[in-house]
Design a protein around this motif. Structure first.
Motif, mmCIF file in Angstrom:
data_model
loop_
_atom_site.group_PDB
_atom_site.id
_atom_site.type_symbol
_atom_site.label_atom_id
_atom_site.label_comp_id
_atom_site.label_asym_id
_atom_site.label_seq_id
_atom_site.Cartn_x
_atom_site.Cartn_y
_atom_site.Cartn_z
ATOM 1 N N ALA A 144 43.283 47.577 -33.119
ATOM 2 C CA ALA A 144 44.028 46.589 -32.347
ATOM 3 C C ALA A 144 44.845 45.666 -33.238
ATOM 4 O O ALA A 144 45.793 45.027 -32.772
ATOM 5 C CB ALA A 144 43.066 45.774 -31.490
ATOM 6 N N SER A 145 44.497 45.594 -34.517
ATOM 7 C CA SER A 145 45.213 44.714 -35.443
ATOM 8 C C SER A 145 46.531 45.296 -35.943
ATOM 9 O O SER A 145 47.293 44.615 -36.628
ATOM 10 C CB SER A 145 44.316 44.396 -36.646
ATOM 11 N N LEU A 146 46.827 46.550 -35.606
ATOM 12 C CA LEU A 146 48.065 47.169 -36.063
ATOM 13 C C LEU A 146 49.263 46.433 -35.468
ATOM 14 O O LEU A 146 49.348 46.259 -34.246
ATOM 15 C CB LEU A 146 48.104 48.638 -35.661
ATOM 16 N N PRO A 147 50.221 45.987 -36.278
ATOM 17 C CA PRO A 147 51.383 45.273 -35.734
ATOM 18 C C PRO A 147 52.219 46.166 -34.825
ATOM 19 O O PRO A 147 52.319 47.378 -35.029
ATOM 20 C CB PRO A 147 52.173 44.883 -36.992
ATOM 21 N N GLY A 148 52.830 45.535 -33.821
ATOM 22 C CA GLY A 148 53.793 46.234 -32.984
ATOM 23 C C GLY A 148 53.230 47.010 -31.812
ATOM 24 O O GLY A 148 53.984 47.726 -31.143
ATOM 25 N N LEU A 149 51.927 46.884 -31.536
ATOM 26 C CA LEU A 149 51.375 47.599 -30.387
ATOM 27 C C LEU A 149 51.937 47.014 -29.090
ATOM 28 O O LEU A 149 52.143 45.800 -28.986
ATOM 29 C CB LEU A 149 49.851 47.500 -30.382
ATOM 30 N N PRO A 150 52.176 47.852 -28.081
ATOM 31 C CA PRO A 150 52.766 47.343 -26.837
ATOM 32 C C PRO A 150 51.842 46.359 -26.122
ATOM 33 O O PRO A 150 50.639 46.591 -25.986
ATOM 34 C CB PRO A 150 52.956 48.612 -25.989
ATOM 35 N N THR A 151 52.412 45.259 -25.672
ATOM 36 C CA THR A 151 51.745 44.275 -24.820
ATOM 37 C C THR A 151 52.723 43.921 -23.708
ATOM 38 O O THR A 151 53.880 43.590 -23.990
ATOM 39 C CB THR A 151 51.346 43.028 -25.621
ATOM 40 N N PHE A 152 52.285 44.006 -22.459
ATOM 41 C CA PHE A 152 53.212 43.844 -21.344
ATOM 42 C C PHE A 152 52.448 43.428 -20.090
ATOM 43 O O PHE A 152 51.220 43.570 -20.001
ATOM 44 C CB PHE A 152 53.976 45.153 -21.080
ATOM 45 N N ALA A 153 53.186 42.926 -19.121
ATOM 46 C CA ALA A 153 52.597 42.505 -17.852
ATOM 47 C C ALA A 153 52.447 43.703 -16.913
ATOM 48 O O ALA A 153 53.274 44.622 -16.896
ATOM 49 C CB ALA A 153 53.465 41.440 -17.198
ATOM 50 N N GLU A 154 51.374 43.658 -16.129
ATOM 51 C CA GLU A 154 51.117 44.675 -15.110
ATOM 52 C C GLU A 154 50.491 43.979 -13.909
ATOM 53 O O GLU A 154 49.804 42.959 -14.058
ATOM 54 C CB GLU A 154 50.191 45.764 -15.648
ATOM 55 N N THR A 155 50.730 44.508 -12.729
ATOM 56 C CA THR A 155 50.132 43.961 -11.510
ATOM 57 C C THR A 155 49.733 45.107 -10.605
ATOM 58 O O THR A 155 50.551 45.980 -10.289
ATOM 59 C CB THR A 155 51.115 43.030 -10.771
ATOM 60 N N ASP A 200 31.238 62.112 -2.549
ATOM 61 C CA ASP A 200 29.947 62.268 -3.227
ATOM 62 C C ASP A 200 29.195 60.945 -3.347
ATOM 63 O O ASP A 200 28.103 60.889 -3.923
ATOM 64 C CB ASP A 200 30.120 62.902 -4.611
ATOM 65 N N GLY A 201 29.781 59.846 -2.831
ATOM 66 C CA GLY A 201 29.115 58.561 -2.803
ATOM 67 C C GLY A 201 29.505 57.601 -3.903
ATOM 68 O O GLY A 201 29.163 56.418 -3.841
ATOM 69 N N ARG A 202 30.227 58.061 -4.915
ATOM 70 C CA ARG A 202 30.568 57.174 -6.032
ATOM 71 C C ARG A 202 31.715 56.248 -5.655
ATOM 72 O O ARG A 202 32.705 56.659 -5.073
ATOM 73 C CB ARG A 202 30.925 58.000 -7.265
ATOM 74 N N ASP A 203 31.561 54.977 -6.036
ATOM 75 C CA ASP A 203 32.573 53.990 -5.700
ATOM 76 C C ASP A 203 33.661 53.962 -6.765
ATOM 77 O O ASP A 203 33.470 54.399 -7.902
ATOM 78 C CB ASP A 203 31.948 52.608 -5.556
ATOM 79 N N GLY A 204 34.798 53.399 -6.395
ATOM 80 C CA GLY A 204 35.906 53.274 -7.335
ATOM 81 C C GLY A 204 37.063 52.526 -6.711
ATOM 82 O O GLY A 204 36.938 51.892 -5.660
ATOM 83 N N LEU A 205 38.195 52.601 -7.387
ATOM 84 C CA LEU A 205 39.422 51.939 -6.954
ATOM 85 C C LEU A 205 40.427 52.973 -6.449
ATOM 86 O O LEU A 205 40.505 54.090 -6.964
ATOM 87 C CB LEU A 205 40.074 51.191 -8.121
ATOM 88 N N TRP A 206 41.220 52.558 -5.478
ATOM 89 C CA TRP A 206 42.415 53.291 -5.082
ATOM 90 C C TRP A 206 43.581 52.319 -5.195
ATOM 91 O O TRP A 206 43.552 51.238 -4.610
ATOM 92 C CB TRP A 206 42.304 53.829 -3.661
ATOM 93 N N PHE A 207 44.596 52.679 -5.977
ATOM 94 C CA PHE A 207 45.740 51.809 -6.179
ATOM 95 C C PHE A 207 46.793 52.081 -5.113
ATOM 96 O O PHE A 207 47.309 53.198 -5.002
ATOM 97 C CB PHE A 207 46.331 52.007 -7.571
ATOM 98 N N LEU A 208 47.134 51.045 -4.356
ATOM 99 C CA LEU A 208 48.217 51.142 -3.386
ATOM 100 C C LEU A 208 49.565 51.061 -4.080
ATOM 101 O O LEU A 208 50.537 51.664 -3.623
ATOM 102 C CB LEU A 208 48.077 50.034 -2.348
ATOM 103 N N SER A 209 49.633 50.316 -5.181
ATOM 104 C CA SER A 209 50.830 50.278 -6.016
ATOM 105 C C SER A 209 50.463 49.661 -7.352
ATOM 106 O O SER A 209 49.483 48.920 -7.466
ATOM 107 C CB SER A 209 51.973 49.475 -5.358
ATOM 108 N N ILE A 210 51.263 49.963 -8.368
ATOM 109 C CA ILE A 210 51.107 49.381 -9.694
ATOM 110 C C ILE A 210 52.488 48.997 -10.197
ATOM 111 O O ILE A 210 53.371 49.853 -10.327
ATOM 112 C CB ILE A 210 50.450 50.369 -10.691
ATOM 113 N N GLU A 211 52.670 47.706 -10.450
ATOM 114 C CA GLU A 211 53.927 47.211 -11.005
ATOM 115 C C GLU A 211 53.749 47.073 -12.514
ATOM 116 O O GLU A 211 52.712 46.584 -12.985
ATOM 117 C CB GLU A 211 54.279 45.843 -10.411
ATOM 118 N N VAL A 212 54.761 47.483 -13.288
ATOM 119 C CA VAL A 212 54.599 47.460 -14.741
ATOM 120 C C VAL A 212 55.924 47.127 -15.414
ATOM 121 O O VAL A 212 56.991 47.546 -14.963
ATOM 122 C CB VAL A 212 54.036 48.808 -15.253
ATOM 123 N N ALA A 213 55.825 46.334 -16.499
ATOM 124 C CA ALA A 213 57.011 45.929 -17.249
ATOM 125 C C ALA A 213 57.263 46.804 -18.464
ATOM 126 O O ALA A 213 58.110 46.461 -19.299
ATOM 127 C CB ALA A 213 56.860 44.466 -17.691
#
Length: 244
Positions: A70-81, A91-104
């Protein structure tokens, strides 16, 4: 019951990152209204008789492949929603379903290959004392949001707060199949938060056009720095038993 800590180790991650400056805004909806937006094989996971939809803006920090520090310079950092809801696989396992993903960060749109609904746009996150502001708009279409929250005190999460924030796999659909992406990170450090401004058209753009059943629940987290996303893989079909 949903686990507050990761349910599995992701020993061979496909991607590592930090999820920082994250706000969770959750609304309760009629389960039928949310179920209509899900693919076959997934059902709404309810809490207290409601389906819950979360608007979760954050900063995706130091995105990197496995083995890169993570200390490597220049790694991408950006906003997401993310606009997400909570589901269970057959099968009973819980999780997420994304209705949309906004990304910069447009290269993330490549994740559409496994059905992740990424939309490139202009997103901003800023802090001013105890206030955090988020905004975003898609490059195509008119879906947008603006959120300003005022931070409160740290909390020990209740069962409901764990249920709303702690999920360890995401489902997507592509090529007629459900796919699963496992995730591992430390538990979210949560704080109360209040809303100063909340304007959004993401829910309507996702097809959820009815009003929620109540006011939103809002929490803030400074974030988690050691996120490990596993490779996405098709969900294994259920075996069909046959009598001899």
């Amino acid at each position: 019951m949903v686990a507050y800590g990761a349910e599995q180790r992701v020993r061979l991650p496909a991607l590592r990152a930090g999820w920082l400056t994250q706000t969770f805004v959750h609304w309760p909806f009629r389960p039928d209204a949310v179920q209509a937006l899900l693919p076959g094989g997934l059902v709404v996971d309810e809490y207290e008789g409601a389906a819950w939809v979360g608007l979760t803006p954050f900063v995706m920090a130091d995105v990197r492949p496995p083995g890169v520090p993570a200390s490597l310079p220049g790694l991408p950092t950006f906003a997401e929603t993310n606009l997400r809801t909570y589901v269970r696989h057959r099968d009973g396992r819980d999780g997420l379903w994304f209705l949309s993903i906004e990304v910069a960060f447009p290269p993330m749109v490549a994740a559409r290959a496994i059905g992740a609904p990424y939309n490139p746009g202009t997103l901003r996150v800023s802090t001013d004392g105890d206030t955090v502001s988020y905004s975003g708009s898609r490059w195509t279409g008119d879906a947008s949001y603006r959120l300003v929250v005022r931070l409160g005190d740290p909390i020990d999460p209740t069962e409901r707060e764990v249920w709303l924030t702690s999920r360890w796999r995401a489902y997507t659909r592509r090529l007629g199949m459900l796919w699963e992406t496992p995730v591992e990170h430390e538990p979210w450090p949560l704080a109360d938060a209040g809303v100063d401004v909340l304007e959004e058209t993401l829910t309507a753009a996702a097809g959820l056009r009815e009003a929620p059943l109540g006011e939103p629940l809002v929490h803030f987290s400074e974030g988690v720095r050691y996120v490990r996303l596993g490779p996405s893989r098709p969900c294994v079909p259920e075996r069909v038993s046959r009598s001899s």
